[in-house]
Write an enzyme that holds these catalytic residues in place. Structure first.
Site, PDB file in Angstrom:
ATOM      1  N   GLU A  31       0.864  -1.164   0.000  1.00 36.73           N
ATOM      2  CA  GLU A  31       0.000   0.000   0.000  1.00 36.73           C
ATOM      3  C   GLU A  31       0.912   1.229   0.000  1.00 36.73           C
ATOM      4  O   GLU A  31       1.794   1.334   0.858  1.00 36.73           O
ATOM      5  CB  GLU A  31      -0.883   0.001   1.249  1.00 36.73           C
ATOM      6  CG  GLU A  31      -1.799   1.191   1.236  1.00 36.73           C
ATOM      7  CD  GLU A  31      -2.712   1.296   2.448  1.00 36.73           C
ATOM      8  OE1 GLU A  31      -2.663   0.413   3.321  1.00 36.73           O
ATOM      9  OE2 GLU A  31      -3.461   2.286   2.495  1.00 36.73           O
ATOM     10  N   ARG A 258       5.932 -12.865   9.201  1.00 40.16           N
ATOM     11  CA  ARG A 258       6.397 -11.506   9.069  1.00 40.16           C
ATOM     12  C   ARG A 258       7.780 -11.372   9.691  1.00 40.16           C
ATOM     13  O   ARG A 258       8.065 -11.991  10.703  1.00 40.16           O
ATOM     14  CB  ARG A 258       5.409 -10.666   9.875  1.00 40.16           C
ATOM     15  CG  ARG A 258       5.225  -9.286   9.479  1.00 40.16           C
ATOM     16  CD  ARG A 258       4.150  -8.662  10.380  1.00 40.16           C
ATOM     17  NE  ARG A 258       4.122  -7.256  10.096  1.00 40.16           N
ATOM     18  CZ  ARG A 258       3.496  -6.728   9.045  1.00 40.16           C
ATOM     19  NH1 ARG A 258       2.809  -7.499   8.235  1.00 40.16           N
ATOM     20  NH2 ARG A 258       3.548  -5.442   8.822  1.00 40.16           N
ATOM     21  N   LYS A 268       4.671   0.898   9.001  1.00 43.41           N
ATOM     22  CA  LYS A 268       4.728   2.195   8.334  1.00 43.41           C
ATOM     23  C   LYS A 268       4.080   3.272   9.193  1.00 43.41           C
ATOM     24  O   LYS A 268       4.515   4.416   9.192  1.00 43.41           O
ATOM     25  CB  LYS A 268       4.043   2.094   6.971  1.00 43.41           C
ATOM     26  CG  LYS A 268       4.933   1.430   5.941  1.00 43.41           C
ATOM     27  CD  LYS A 268       4.234   1.279   4.608  1.00 43.41           C
ATOM     28  CE  LYS A 268       3.229   0.137   4.663  1.00 43.41           C
ATOM     29  NZ  LYS A 268       2.505  -0.064   3.426  1.00 43.41           N
TER      30      LYS A 268
HETATM   31  P1  ATP Z   1       3.098  -2.092   7.688  1.00 43.59           P
HETATM   32  O1  ATP Z   1       2.333  -2.681   8.817  1.00 43.59           O
HETATM   33  O2  ATP Z   1       4.532  -1.909   7.962  1.00 43.59           O
HETATM   34  O3  ATP Z   1       2.451  -0.893   7.117  1.00 43.59           O
HETATM   35  P2  ATP Z   1       1.876  -3.667   5.731  1.00 43.59           P
HETATM   36  O4  ATP Z   1       1.772  -5.126   5.806  1.00 43.59           O
HETATM   37  O5  ATP Z   1       0.671  -2.848   5.994  1.00 43.59           O
HETATM   38  O6  ATP Z   1       3.093  -3.207   6.587  1.00 43.59           O
HETATM   39  P3  ATP Z   1       1.893  -3.423   2.906  1.00 43.59           P
HETATM   40  O7  ATP Z   1       2.338  -2.253   2.141  1.00 43.59           O
HETATM   41  O8  ATP Z   1       0.459  -3.730   2.937  1.00 43.59           O
HETATM   42  O9  ATP Z   1       2.452  -3.207   4.357  1.00 43.59           O
HETATM   43  O10 ATP Z   1       2.729  -4.717   2.558  1.00 43.59           O
HETATM   44  C1  ATP Z   1       3.182  -5.085   1.282  1.00 43.59           C
HETATM   45  C2  ATP Z   1       3.645  -6.493   1.346  1.00 43.59           C
HETATM   46  O11 ATP Z   1       4.766  -6.598   2.204  1.00 43.59           O
HETATM   47  C3  ATP Z   1       2.577  -7.397   1.918  1.00 43.59           C
HETATM   48  O12 ATP Z   1       2.515  -8.577   1.164  1.00 43.59           O
HETATM   49  C4  ATP Z   1       3.030  -7.652   3.313  1.00 43.59           C
HETATM   50  O13 ATP Z   1       2.568  -8.892   3.757  1.00 43.59           O
HETATM   51  C5  ATP Z   1       4.546  -7.573   3.172  1.00 43.59           C
HETATM   52  N1  ATP Z   1       5.159  -7.175   4.435  1.00 43.59           N
HETATM   53  C6  ATP Z   1       4.909  -6.066   5.153  1.00 43.59           C
HETATM   54  N2  ATP Z   1       5.615  -6.058   6.298  1.00 43.59           N
HETATM   55  C7  ATP Z   1       6.337  -7.199   6.299  1.00 43.59           C
HETATM   56  C8  ATP Z   1       7.276  -7.797   7.214  1.00 43.59           C
HETATM   57  N3  ATP Z   1       7.588  -7.205   8.354  1.00 43.59           N
HETATM   58  N4  ATP Z   1       7.826  -8.983   6.879  1.00 43.59           N
HETATM   59  C9  ATP Z   1       7.513  -9.572   5.722  1.00 43.59           C
HETATM   60  N5  ATP Z   1       6.649  -9.079   4.829  1.00 43.59           N
HETATM   61  C10 ATP Z   1       6.056  -7.905   5.106  1.00 43.59           C
HETATM   62 MG    MG Z   2      -0.989  -2.155   5.599  1.00 40.78          MG
END
Ligand code: ATP
Ligand code: MG
Length: 748
Positions: A31, A258, A268
């Site tokens: 996102e 994760r 983020k």
């Molecule tokens: P955040 O909570 O940091 O905002 P998010 O999961 O909301 O992370 P996205 O932009 O939705 O962030 O994630 C893009 C991709 O990266 C998704 O497939 C997510 O599962 C993966 N991802 C995000 N954080 C991690 C992590 N800490 N380890 C592995 N994969 C991750």
């Molecule tokens: Mg997210």
């Protein structure tokens, strides 16, 4: 491809081999609401890595369904990160927003099938109607709206005729589903907001659960890889695609753990808080775990890739030691960068018996680095050494310059201290020294023994530089937010002195400053007039860490263990635990999860003291307890290891089913109640009595004559259907074994 295969690659290979897919397509779907961090790097490595390994494609898709938080600057940062890590996305960047019209059509299709409805319940009531893990929910009265009415309302929602929150579109699934996510999940919500790409065209936006599976399908994705927190969303993913009849090739979702790193926040949202709160200098602050931050600090893409590769792909969440990431970058730079001399805290040394000047040829690289190159070090009467390399009253074991102890100037001569000059405050401002003319490095015939060689620079030709020394941004191992910030995470040294060749010859942008660490010419602020260097990492694991438990052994020394065909590195201690746990009867994956996580194994062993039921205890510990321990310490849990053992005892004695045990666990986790009391007060005791179960079976058989016929005609798979219905009728309390037997008997 690394020779060891992880569970995702195992799945992909099987799917290609069985012909389920001709080609593999993955996607990285961030996102665009913040800069990507190292967790995203992990996801990038997995998705692009798998596509590369199997000659497939990987799409870069902006999952832009939340207009209020998204921005093109984040899109650019995401593209940069993928490129910098060395991957190429298939064709142009994709955007979920490009599929809004198509997704909207699918919503209309669901409404027409009677599988989606406009709900006008307010948020609070909706929450109440959802029920709890132990109680079924109730469907909203609006669920009975006709297809026509739903279509009309949905159209008005789309056209912006309602206020935010007035209505939502929901899937009609199952308000008593054990998976709470399946209780009529939201598909669309009203949001009057400008979208950075779609503009003001839409007043409604699809929810993740609806948009994601459809975007995957539209793009021809085969393996939709995401993190574990989406495990329960998988049912919705499948429901949407199945209900719409979107068949092969269709994507399936697979979850992995994760990445979490200690001393680091990795969301983020929390990173945005630090950036907006001014605790750091922008998204690329070298203290942040963002890709932009690592890049600016001087990390190499290789070191990040090696790190992601080295930690493997797990199915259970765990915390990785930040020392492992630091090891990766040190390991990479050690093989690559020139060694130079820099004095961070200059102390003047006048060599009273030296006259004139000379140039000393010195190689940039040590013998074990297969690179060529050298420079000339100017040497003269006046030099600078580091303040820390002289001690007037040395502690025991101090090997550098003292009033009594001589020291070697690296590549040059041995000197000894003759006089200490102090200012009026008693601070040492200069050392008068003598050198031994026959002690020059490489041609030393002085016979003098010294215990160390220190860095130095010649005073007239040394260049003044600014050095930014970074320490961990957080002082606590599992930081929550600003209150855990390390107040000394940035130290700016304005007057460090460096040998001239670094600035004049620019043999590289990354260097080892001898005896100090690895440094990087700051890509933004560096100018020839005012050179700025960032400290990337020290030469050794930082001392604060050394006092603690030994870090997991670095890749090279670690022992390798086979788990389900996957080779994983383990330290000796972890290996011992792993062996012990497999002997207790745990499967290798569970044993692996426990052995690698000190908190979990501690909790597990404590529960074992109360009840010797390793397999069932490990099951709940690695699943449910692990989820809680991800965010909490053991002493913050609402329940104790003993209570978990008591819960397992009830499962062992068939007093409750393991499904009910999960519900009880949720209660314990919420309010700390005793498991036995929860079971008694909620009447959750397992039903094994045929007198209660048989009438339910008869009722279900009577309600489903067609399925009974199909079953009798040979479709034995329907046994599962009947068992499921009966268990549902007992609200999950039926003893699955007994129900199975009775259903089979009744149907035959
Ligand atoms: P955040 O909570 O940091 O905002 P998010 O999961 O909301 O992370 P996205 O932009 O939705 O962030 O994630 C893009 C991709 O990266 C998704 O497939 C997510 O599962 C993966 N991802 C995000 N954080 C991690 C992590 N800490 N380890 C592995 N994969 C991750
Ligand atoms: Mg997210």
């Amino acid at each position: 491809m690394s020779e060891s295969k992880d569970f995702l690659r195992t799945i992909v290979e099987a799917d290609l081999k069985s012909g389920k897919y001709k080609e593999v397509t993955t996607r990285f779907p961030p996102e665009p609401n913040g800069f990507p961090h190292i967790g995203h790097a992990k996801s990038i490595c997995i998705n692009f890595g798998i596509a590369n390994d199997y000659n497939g494609h990987c799409n870069l898709r902006m999952d832009d369904t939340n207009p209020t938080k998204e921005d093109t600057k984040y899109v650019e940062a995401l593209k940069d990160a993928v490129e910098w890590l060395g991957f190429e996305w298939d064709k142009s960047v994709r955007y979920t927003s490009d599929y809004f019209p198509k997704i909207h059509e699918y919503a209309i299709a669901l409404i027409k099938m009677g599988k989606a409805y406009v709900d006008s319940t307010n948020e609070e009531e909706m929450r109440e109607l959802r029920g709890t893990v132990t109680e079924a929910g109730k469907r909203s009265k609006y669920a009975n709206r006709s297809v026509e009415e739903n279509l009309e309302l949905f159209e008005k929602m789309k056209n912006g005729e309602f206020k935010d929150g007035e209505h939502v579109l929901r899937a009609k699934i199952d308000m008593s589903a054990a998976n709470m996510k399946m209780r009529d999940p939201l598909l669309y919500r009203i949001k009057h907001a400008h979208h950075f790409r779609a503009g003001d065209e839409w007043a409604i936006y699809p929810m993740y659960d609806f948009a994601h599976c459809l975007s995957d399908y539209i793009e021809g994705v085969t393996h939709s890889i995401c993190t574990l927190e989406f495990e329960n969303n998988r049912d919705i993913y499948n429901w949407v695609l199945d209900t719409l009849g979107l068949t092969s090739p269709r994507p399936y979702q697979h979850e992995f753990a994760r990445l979490g790193i200690n001393y680091t926040v990795m969301s983020k949202r929390k990173l945005l808080e630090l950036v907006e709160g001014g605790q750091v200098n922008g998204w690329d602050d070298p203290r942040l775990p963002t890709i932009a931050g690592y890049k600016r600090r001087g990390y190499t893409a290789e070191s990040i890739l090696n790190f992601c590769d080295g930690i493997g792909i797990a199915k259970a969440n765990s915390m990785v030691d930040v020392a492992q990431l630091e090891f990766s970058i040190r390991d990479d730079l050690n093989k690559k960068v020139p060694r130079v001399m820099c004095v961070l805290d200059p102390l003047k040394v006048t060599i009273v018996n030296y006259e004139g000047s000379e140039e000393i040829e010195a190689s940039y690289y040590p013998h074990d680095v297969p690179k060529e190159g050298s420079r000339k070090l100017p040497f003269a009467k006046e030099i600078y050494i580091d303040g820390a390399d002289f001690e007037e009253n040395p502690p025991k074991g101090y090997f550098r310059l003292t009033p009594e102890q001589a020291v070697r100037l690296k590549y040059a001569y041995i000197i000894k201290c003759k006089e200490i000059i102090k200012d009026t405050n008693g601070n040492i401002v200069e050392i008068k020294a003598e050198y031994y003319p026959n002690s020059k490095s490489g041609e030393d015939s002085s016979g003098i023994k010294v215990k160390s060689a220190i860095q130095w620079v010649e005073s007239t030709q040394a260049k003044k530089i600014e050095v930014r020394v970074y320490d961990r941004l957080f002082k606590t191992e599992a930081p929550e937010g600003v209150e855990d910030l390390n107040p000394n995470s940035l130290q700016v040294i304005k007057n460090a002195l460096i040998e001239p060749a670094v600035i004049n010859q620019k043999p590289d942008v990354r260097f080892q400053f001898e005896r100090e660490g690895y440094f990087y010419a700051d890509p933004i602020d560096y100018t020839d007039e005012n050179p700025v260097f960032n400290k990337i990492v020290g030469l050794k694991e930082s001392s604060s860490k050394k006092k603690k438990a030994p870090k997991p052994a670095p890749k090279a020394e670690a022992k390798k263990v086979q788990i389900d065909g996957e080779v994983v590195a383990m330290s000796k201690e972890e290996q011992a635990l792993f062996d012990k746990y497999t002997q207790l009867g745990l499967n290798s994956e569970v044993a692996n999860t426990l052995a690698r996580d000190a908190k979990l194994s501690h909790f597990f062993e404590e529960a074992l003291l109360t009840r010797n039921s390793p397999v069932n205890i490990a099951n709940i510990v690695t699943n449910d307890v692990a989820r809680e321990l991800k965010q909490k310490e053991i002493n913050e849990l609402k329940f104790s290891a003993k209570q978990i053992a008591e819960l397992v005892e009830m499962v062992d004695n068939e007093l409750i089913s393991s499904k009910i045990a999960k519900q009880v666990f949720e209660e314990m986790n919420k309010n700390g109640a005793n498991p036995k009391e929860i079971v008694e007060s909620k009447g959750l005791i397992q039903i094994s009595d045929p007198a209660i179960i048989l009438p339910l079976i008869e009722e279900i058989i009577a309600k489903n004559p067609e399925n009974v016929e199909k079953f009798k005609a040979g479709n034995t798979k329907l046994l599962g259907f009947f068992v499921g219905q009966v268990l549902k009728a007992t609200r999950g309390k039926g003893n699955p074994k007994v129900v199975n037997e009775l259903v089979a008997r009744e149907l035959n």
